[in-house]
Enzyme design. Structure first.
Site, mmCIF file in Angstrom:
data_model
loop_
_atom_site.group_PDB
_atom_site.id
_atom_site.type_symbol
_atom_site.label_atom_id
_atom_site.label_comp_id
_atom_site.label_asym_id
_atom_site.label_seq_id
_atom_site.Cartn_x
_atom_site.Cartn_y
_atom_site.Cartn_z
ATOM 1 C CG LEU A 81 -11.954 20.252 -29.356
ATOM 2 C CD1 LEU A 81 -11.716 21.253 -28.108
ATOM 3 C CD2 LEU A 81 -13.392 20.200 -29.548
ATOM 4 C CG ASN A 123 -5.360 12.537 -29.918
ATOM 5 O OD1 ASN A 123 -6.455 13.022 -29.500
ATOM 6 N ND2 ASN A 123 -4.734 13.029 -30.837
ATOM 7 C CD GLU A 124 -8.115 15.308 -25.558
ATOM 8 O OE1 GLU A 124 -7.865 13.915 -25.575
ATOM 9 O OE2 GLU A 124 -9.156 15.712 -25.846
HETATM 10 C C1 LIG Z 1 -5.165 23.087 -15.946
HETATM 11 C C2 LIG Z 1 -6.246 22.248 -17.028
HETATM 12 C C3 LIG Z 1 -7.017 23.160 -17.897
HETATM 13 C C4 LIG Z 1 -7.648 22.312 -18.816
HETATM 14 C C5 LIG Z 1 -7.973 23.230 -20.030
HETATM 15 C C6 LIG Z 1 -8.486 22.463 -21.255
HETATM 16 C C7 LIG Z 1 -7.180 22.461 -22.329
HETATM 17 C C8 LIG Z 1 -7.446 22.094 -23.489
HETATM 18 C C9 LIG Z 1 -8.267 21.037 -24.108
HETATM 19 C C10 LIG Z 1 -8.450 20.781 -25.343
HETATM 20 C C11 LIG Z 1 -9.161 19.488 -25.744
HETATM 21 C C12 LIG Z 1 -8.852 19.231 -27.345
HETATM 22 C C13 LIG Z 1 -9.249 18.349 -27.872
HETATM 23 C C14 LIG Z 1 -9.333 17.996 -29.300
HETATM 24 O O1 LIG Z 1 -10.035 17.545 -29.915
HETATM 25 S S1 LIG Z 1 -7.738 18.524 -30.001
HETATM 26 C C15 LIG Z 1 -7.716 17.998 -31.508
HETATM 27 C C16 LIG Z 1 -7.097 16.497 -31.754
HETATM 28 N N1 LIG Z 1 -7.160 15.772 -33.150
HETATM 29 C C17 LIG Z 1 -6.190 15.362 -33.788
HETATM 30 O O2 LIG Z 1 -4.848 15.192 -33.074
HETATM 31 C C18 LIG Z 1 -6.306 15.054 -35.036
HETATM 32 C C19 LIG Z 1 -5.326 15.514 -35.854
HETATM 33 N N2 LIG Z 1 -5.516 15.348 -37.351
HETATM 34 C C20 LIG Z 1 -4.892 14.052 -37.799
HETATM 35 O O3 LIG Z 1 -4.496 13.448 -37.191
HETATM 36 C C21 LIG Z 1 -5.267 13.778 -39.153
HETATM 37 O O4 LIG Z 1 -5.537 15.023 -39.769
HETATM 38 C C22 LIG Z 1 -6.428 12.793 -39.511
HETATM 39 C C23 LIG Z 1 -6.108 11.352 -39.002
HETATM 40 C C24 LIG Z 1 -7.694 13.102 -38.831
HETATM 41 C C25 LIG Z 1 -6.635 12.860 -41.060
HETATM 42 O O5 LIG Z 1 -5.633 12.595 -41.571
HETATM 43 P P1 LIG Z 1 -5.606 12.745 -43.427
HETATM 44 O O6 LIG Z 1 -4.084 12.498 -43.741
HETATM 45 O O7 LIG Z 1 -6.645 12.311 -43.961
HETATM 46 O O8 LIG Z 1 -5.570 14.518 -43.289
HETATM 47 P P2 LIG Z 1 -4.373 15.693 -43.085
HETATM 48 O O9 LIG Z 1 -3.952 15.065 -41.774
HETATM 49 O O10 LIG Z 1 -3.650 15.835 -44.296
HETATM 50 O O11 LIG Z 1 -5.235 16.880 -42.576
HETATM 51 C C26 LIG Z 1 -6.133 17.631 -43.855
HETATM 52 C C27 LIG Z 1 -6.211 19.043 -43.499
HETATM 53 O O12 LIG Z 1 -6.644 18.901 -42.078
HETATM 54 C C28 LIG Z 1 -6.203 19.914 -41.115
HETATM 55 N N3 LIG Z 1 -6.293 19.114 -39.706
HETATM 56 C C29 LIG Z 1 -6.562 17.904 -39.198
HETATM 57 N N4 LIG Z 1 -6.879 17.954 -37.934
HETATM 58 C C30 LIG Z 1 -7.294 19.081 -37.928
HETATM 59 C C31 LIG Z 1 -7.928 19.688 -36.582
HETATM 60 N N5 LIG Z 1 -8.253 18.890 -35.534
HETATM 61 N N6 LIG Z 1 -8.090 20.914 -36.501
HETATM 62 C C32 LIG Z 1 -7.830 21.771 -37.626
HETATM 63 N N7 LIG Z 1 -7.219 21.084 -38.849
HETATM 64 C C33 LIG Z 1 -7.106 19.855 -38.840
HETATM 65 C C34 LIG Z 1 -4.506 19.367 -41.416
HETATM 66 O O13 LIG Z 1 -3.874 20.074 -40.882
HETATM 67 C C35 LIG Z 1 -4.738 19.529 -43.048
HETATM 68 O O14 LIG Z 1 -4.720 20.699 -43.089
HETATM 69 P P3 LIG Z 1 -4.003 21.368 -44.479
HETATM 70 O O15 LIG Z 1 -4.577 20.781 -45.683
HETATM 71 O O16 LIG Z 1 -4.126 22.943 -44.421
HETATM 72 O O17 LIG Z 1 -2.569 21.104 -44.630
#
Ligand SMILES: CCCCCCCCCCC/C=C/C(=O)SCCNC(=O)CCNC(=O)[C@H](O)C(C)(C)COP(=O)(O)OP(=O)(O)OC[C@H]1O[C@@H](n2cnc3c(N)ncnc32)[C@H](O)[C@@H]1OP(=O)(O)O
Length: 292
Positions: free
Chosen positions: A98, A167-168
């Site tokens: 997300l 990994n939430e």
């Molecule tokens: C009472 C109970 C009620 C419950 C209600 C629900 C509660 C909420 C539930 C929400 C569920 C959530 C689900 C999700 O999917 S959360 C997202 C999880 N994702 C991650 O943790 C991944 C994060 N990203 C990374 O680990 C790395 O970016 C990655 C390994 C994917 C790639 O690494 P790489 O080194 O190649 O690239 P960068 O890290 O430099 O990233 C490049 C740019 O992209 C931005 N980025 C990365 N991931 C995201 C993302 N998920 N969303 C938005 N943007 C993201 C990152 O910040 C960099 O941006 P900039 O270039 O501007 O710095």
């Protein structure tokens, strides 16, 4: 219905449907192109390849989710297609899950619209009449993993740098019950308890051992393996396979459908908390910091 809702959503978010283009590829096949999702008919008859193309990391933005659902719906309505391979156009990343910026610093109306789009995407993938094979050619945390888990079969690239899992909790988030159900249905209760509470992201060998993926193959064979698996699945007549899939998945999907509005409200309440907003900001900041 979902298509109409999706179109309306695209219009609201400023995406022009008129920018969709159709072109002919080298083999004469028709190739549909949106901004963020590319659909290519393949050499295997009846099979399309959907490539996620939302750089840099294929995060699931509102626009991406909308285009993805519209693409799937078009393919489902086009009787020439029986199967779809889902893969990524972004090197090394299947999907970063997300989009954190959709869940940070926005208002409740936005959170409601975004969460409904996430729900609709999951229902569309999970209950698709098409055979869906995930060709996972990169890292796929959280929402990215959910998409793969919702397919009928998963082929993962054998690259130790790639990680897959929900990994939430590492982001300070509670995993939604339907994410949890999808994982439990795939790897079982005990393995899910551990994986979800610890927010574990698994390398390919462990993902295979857990049953999170069905096959691990060399990186350059992910798509070809997915296509040959598809051939096997398409040997089964559609109607019996679809009825069987529906029988197995219906209860899980119905659980969300029945509680869809409450789930949206829970999401809004949860994500709007100051503490959760702070956690997300810190997480995003840490992603930036790791570059320096
Ligand atoms: C009472 C109970 C009620 C419950 C209600 C629900 C509660 C909420 C539930 C929400 C569920 C959530 C689900 C999700 O999917 S959360 C997202 C999880 N994702 C991650 O943790 C991944 C994060 N990203 C990374 O680990 C790395 O970016 C990655 C390994 C994917 C790639 O690494 P790489 O080194 O190649 O690239 P960068 O890290 O430099 O990233 C490049 C740019 O992209 C931005 N980025 C990365 N991931 C995201 C993302 N998920 N969303 C938005 N943007 C993201 C990152 O910040 C960099 O941006 P900039 O270039 O501007 O710095």
């Amino acid at each position: 219905m979902a298509l109409a809702a999706g179109r309306a959503m695209l219009m609201r978010s400023g995406v022009r449907l008129g920018t969709q283009a159709a072109a002919r590829g080298g083999n004469g096949a028709r190739r549909f192109m949106n901004h963020r999702v590319v659909v290519e008919p393949n050499t295997v008859p009846g099979v399309a390849v959907i490539k996620f193309k939302n750089p840099p990391v294929n995060s699931l933005t509102l626009e991406f989710l909308t285009e993805f659902v519209i693409c799937l719906e078009k393919l489902e309505n086009d009787k020439t297609f029986r199967g779809v391979v889902l893969t990524s156009d972004c090197p090394g990343i299947f999907s970063a899950g997300l989009d954190l910026r959709e869940m940070c610093g926005k208002n409740p109306a936005h959170y409601a619209e975004y969460w409904r789009a996430v729900q609709e995407m999951w229902l569309k993938v999970y209950l698709s009449n098409l055979v869906l094979v995930a060709a996972i050619n990169g890292t796929s945390p959280a929402g990215g993993c959910l998409i793969a888990l919702s397919c009928d079969y998963r082929v993962l690239a054998d690259n130790p740098r790639y990680r897959m899992g929900l990994n939430e909790t590492l982001l300070g988030l509670v995993v939604p019950f339907w994410f949890k159900d999808t994982l439990v249905n795939t790897i079982g209760h005990r393995a899910s308890e551990r994986a979800l509470q610890l927010g574990l992201l698994f390398p390919p060998a462990e993902a295979l051992q857990l049953g999170m993926v069905d096959q691990v193959v060399p990186e350059d064979q992910v798509q070809s393996t997915a296509l040959s698996v598809m051939t096997q699945w398409l040997a089964i007549p559609d109607h019996v396979r679809q009825l069987t899939k529906n029988m197995i998945r219906k209860a899980t999907a119905d659980h969300l459908i029945k509680h869809q509005e409450a789930d949206i409200q829970n999401f809004i309440n949860f994500i709007s908390r100051d503490s959760i907003q702070k956690s997300l900001q810190v997480y995003l900041e840490n992603l930036k910091q790791k570059k320096h």
